[in-house]
Design a protein around this motif. Structure first.
Motif, PDB file in Angstrom:
ATOM      1  N   ALA A  92       0.860  -1.186   0.000  1.00 28.06           N
ATOM      2  CA  ALA A  92       0.000   0.000   0.000  1.00 28.06           C
ATOM      3  C   ALA A  92       0.891   1.229   0.000  1.00 28.06           C
ATOM      4  O   ALA A  92       1.886   1.283   0.719  1.00 28.06           O
ATOM      5  N   ALA A  93       0.560   2.196  -0.833  1.00 29.86           N
ATOM      6  CA  ALA A  93       1.372   3.412  -0.913  1.00 29.86           C
ATOM      7  C   ALA A  93       1.416   4.101   0.445  1.00 29.86           C
ATOM      8  O   ALA A  93       0.406   4.151   1.147  1.00 29.86           O
ATOM      9  N   SER A  94       2.561   4.606   0.815  1.00 28.45           N
ATOM     10  CA  SER A  94       2.666   5.384   2.054  1.00 28.45           C
ATOM     11  C   SER A  94       1.659   6.524   1.999  1.00 28.45           C
ATOM     12  O   SER A  94       1.539   7.193   0.978  1.00 28.45           O
ATOM     13  N   GLY A  95       0.945   6.730   3.109  1.00 28.18           N
ATOM     14  CA  GLY A  95      -0.069   7.784   3.116  1.00 28.18           C
ATOM     15  C   GLY A  95      -1.339   7.383   2.403  1.00 28.18           C
ATOM     16  O   GLY A  95      -2.286   8.153   2.354  1.00 28.18           O
ATOM     17  N   GLY A  96      -1.357   6.165   1.824  1.00 26.11           N
ATOM     18  CA  GLY A  96      -2.580   5.628   1.232  1.00 26.11           C
ATOM     19  C   GLY A  96      -2.766   5.906  -0.249  1.00 26.11           C
ATOM     20  O   GLY A  96      -3.505   5.208  -0.920  1.00 26.11           O
TER      21      GLY A  96
END
Lengths: 438, 299
Positions: free
Chosen positions: A246-250
């Motif tokens: 999952a991308a950091s920060g969403g």
């Protein structure tokens, strides 16, 4: 004396009326526009200048106002509701558009103005701004999905970027690239980052597999087998093959995700073409020597090669003076769909055009220092073989909200099954009054 | 003519109303009228100004059918309780300390603690995103002092409310100190002097003099905090750029009302939710007033 005075007054009045009328006829027609991205306003003003040069007998005077994203849409909605205060033209973002088509539609149909250009454009780009069979908006770009790679990370793992053609190739390459470099048990380099608080990673796979939120008949088709398969594929990338995180920060626009990309922790991601501008704008070109653009991997031969993501359609509101409607519609089509304007979409805005014939224009085929000096458009064009359309409908904004908040979070972080995630989404839409079939 | 108008205006019975007129006009137009309109809207199918029809309690039914309503209500309640637990004791203690005369540069501290109230929340949202990031300041602080493993504050649903409470603490502590401070100033100093002569300890003085005499101020701050807590909107809106955060863990009632009105275009249901929210705040405030004995005659 009195008679003379009356005559004089009459003459003055006549001159006044007709004289002003004459001057007015040569005056430009005023058109107002609301945008939430300043560059969109500048682009439209440039197009207005081009229009005036080509149509000196019907000049227009376009003024635009830039308002913050949320506020602009709220203000527009409120103005259209109360029947006053709206501009002649307005930008409406793709996720917001359907909100404006609920109940009475307060936009002017653009069908007739678009007709002359239909053969030249990728027409499925009009689908998101279509309601009841009428086109109500024209986008600024195609927004085709491409894959962005960090070639340094791929080469370090012995992967040739051009050897990746299918998603199977991608996952195989990903298993080589994803590595735990410091030996603490969790990978430090991942093949891909995917979004859990935005829709792009998931929607691209859903659409390329032939799914999507709505089908061509305007029905909600969330529980289609294609969507389930796409979400399963996404979940497996994180939890089975383990090549994605999952991308950091969403999301792919989170500041800490940009840091991850810059520091070489993510080897690739799929986003629409407009994400190219993030490399200089948000990552100070630090990846200029390693970043490249390539077509999306394909699921099967003869299947979809890419799809479209994001967008902003310009529409004409029903509060425009009726005498201006034809001129405004013609101008809007001129500004967005002519050959020259599509070249400008790239040169002025950095967006991929909707017209296919523009892709061979020298203005697009330029080497870009931000992408290893390559010519990205040769790869972007190569991916346009079979573009999966995206259909929208009245509940498109709600579906996007569900995906951005709970659906993808449950799928990736809570590891719920795609069937469960989709069933929850369908139940929620149903409670909101949506016709979800079945 | 003019003199007769002046005579009426100068009438002792009329004058108060003349002076009140500007405030009352603004109050009626911008406060009372929208409230009445919202109540009316909550019983209508509101799609555009032209087409309204009466739908009875349908909107209220819709509210309770909404999947997120329960989540939003729980989130908002937990958030409110969280802010109460921190934003009453912490500012109270800080205010007493600053008032005690034992803190050097107390004016400087007061100003510094009050500064967040003046800061643009848009800026604060960005700064807090960086503070809460996985490699951000908060994780760095927690791991260096308490040895806690880095938490994914912005990506975990269960950490959304703690993050929001953290922002609320940063934002409101200074203002609440100001309220408590004005309450402290009104406590007669003789009481403390008498207590010192009687040999009371500082804690006894705090417990037996300061706290009881601060009761009206505390009630005021508690009621304000409950109202503010239940109306929370800007904090999650800014931190999660318009959304409710990961898994909607930070979804508040006000955010859901906004979403229902401006994304789903369902103003009737949104208005019904607003009325329900107002009722909740009203009930809680009444309980507070009773609890603090405002209606009893002993005061």
């Amino acid at each position: 004396m009195n008679k003379r005075l009356s005559l004089l007054l009459l003459v003055i009045t006549l001159i006044g009326t007709f004289g002003v009328g004459l001057v007015h006829a040569q005056d430009a027609t005023d058109l107002s526009l609301w945008v939430f991205v300043d560059r969109h306003g500048l682009f439209m003003q440039n197009q207005a200048e081009r229009w005036n040069a080509e149509n000196p007998d019907r000049p227009i005077n376009l003024t635009y106002e830039q308002i913050d994203y949320t506020q602009m849409h709220d203000n527009l909605l409120a103005s259209l509701l109360v029947g006053t205060g709206a501009p002649d033209l307005a930008d409406v973002e793709i996720k917001k558009f359907a909100t404006f088509t609920k109940g009475d539609i307060h936009f002017i149909p653009l069908d007739v103005a678009i007709d002359p250009y239909r053969g030249d454009i990728i027409e499925s780009r009009l689908a998101p701004y279509t309601a009841d069979g009428h086109n109500y908006g024209i986008d600024y770009h195609l927004g085709s999905f491409v894959m962005y790679y960090n070639t340094a990370l791929l080469e370090a793992a012995g992967v040739d970027v051009d050897s990746i053609r299918t998603w199977d190739d991608y996952i195989e390459a990903g298993q080589k690239v994803t590595q735990d470099t410091d030996g603490d048990g969790t990978p430090d380099v991942y093949m891909a980052s995917i979004e859990t608080t935005d829709i792009f990673s998931a929607y691209a796979l859903m659409l390329m597999m032939g799914g999507g939120t709505y089908n061509a008949d305007g029905e909600i088709s969330l529980d289609s087998p294609e969507n389930i398969a796409a979400l399963q594929f996404l979940q497996d990338m994180v939890h089975v093959s383990g090549i994605a995180r999952a991308a950091s920060g969403g999301g792919h626009h989170s500041p800490d995700h940009f840091v991850d990309l810059s520091e070489g922790k993510i080897a690739s991601l799929w986003m629409p073409q407009w994400y190219m501008t993030r490399f200089p704008d948000n990552m100070s070109s630090v990846l200029a020597d390693v970043a490249v653009v390539r077509p999306m991997p394909i699921f099967e031969e003869g299947g979809y090669t890419t799809t479209m993501g994001g967008g902003t359609g310009t529409a004409i509101t029903d509060q425009i003076d009726p005498s201006k409607v034809d001129l405004a519609s013609e101008f809007l089509a001129f500004a967005k769909l002519t050959y020259e304007s599509n070249v400008s979409l790239w040169t002025d805005l950095g967006f991929d055009p909707m017209r296919v014939d523009v892709y061979d224009d020298p203005a697009l085929l330029i080497e870009m220092s931000d992408f290893r000096g390559e010519i990205p458009f040769t790869y972007i064009k190569a991916g346009l073989g079979n573009v999966a359309p995206e259909y929208t409908g009245p509940f498109y904004p709600e579906i996007a909200t569900i995906f951005q908040t709970t659906a993808l979070y449950d799928l990736i972080e809570n590891q719920k099954s795609p069937e469960e995630v989709i069933a929850a989404a369908v139940a929620e839409l149903s409670a909101m009054g949506a016709d979800v079939g079945g | 003519m003019l003199s007769s108008i002046l005579r009426i205006v100068h009438n002792k019975k009329v004058v108060p109303f003349v002076f009140l007129a500007p405030f009352m006009t603004i109050f009626l137009i911008f406060k009372v009228y929208p409230v009445i309109l919202a109540v009316i809207m909550s019983f209508q199918n509101f799609q555009g100004v032209q087409s309204q029809e009466w739908v009875g309690l349908t909107n209220y039914q819709n509210v309770f059918n909404l999947v997120r309503f329960g989540q939003a209500l729980t989130n908002t309640t937990v958030y409110t309780i969280g802010t109460l637990l921190i934003l009453i004791p912490l500012p109270l203690i800080l205010a007493v300390l600053l008032d005690s005369g034992r803190v050097a540069q107390s004016t400087l501290f007061r100003t510094l603690i009050f500064l967040p109230a003046l800061t643009s929340l848009v800026v604060a949202g960005t700064v807090f995103r960086l503070i809460l990031a996985e490699e951000g300041f908060l994780n760095l602080f927690l791991s260096s002092t308490l040895g806690i493993r880095p938490l994914r504050w912005l990506e975990t649903a269960d950490l959304a409310l703690p993050s929001l409470i953290l922002i609320a603490t940063w934002r409101w502590t200074g203002i609440n100190i100001l309220y408590f401070n004005s309450g402290l100033v009104n406590i007669p100093r003789e009481l403390y002097e008498a207590a010192v002569i009687d040999g009371a300890s500082p804690f006894q003085m705090f417990w037996r003099i300061t706290l009881p005499l601060l009761r009206p101020t505390t009630l005021f701050v508690v009621v304000l905090s409950i109202i503010g807590g239940y109306q929370v909107f800007v904090e999650p809106f800014i931190l999660y750029t318009g959304g409710g955060g990961p898994g909607d863990g930070g979804l508040s009632m006000a955010l859901l009302i906004y979403r229902t009105a401006f994304t789903s275009f369902n103003f009737g249901t949104a208005a019904a939710m607003g009325v329900i929210l107002a009722a909740i705040i009203f009930v809680f405030s009444l309980i507070q007033f009773r609890f603090f004995g405002v209606f009893s005659k002993e005061d």
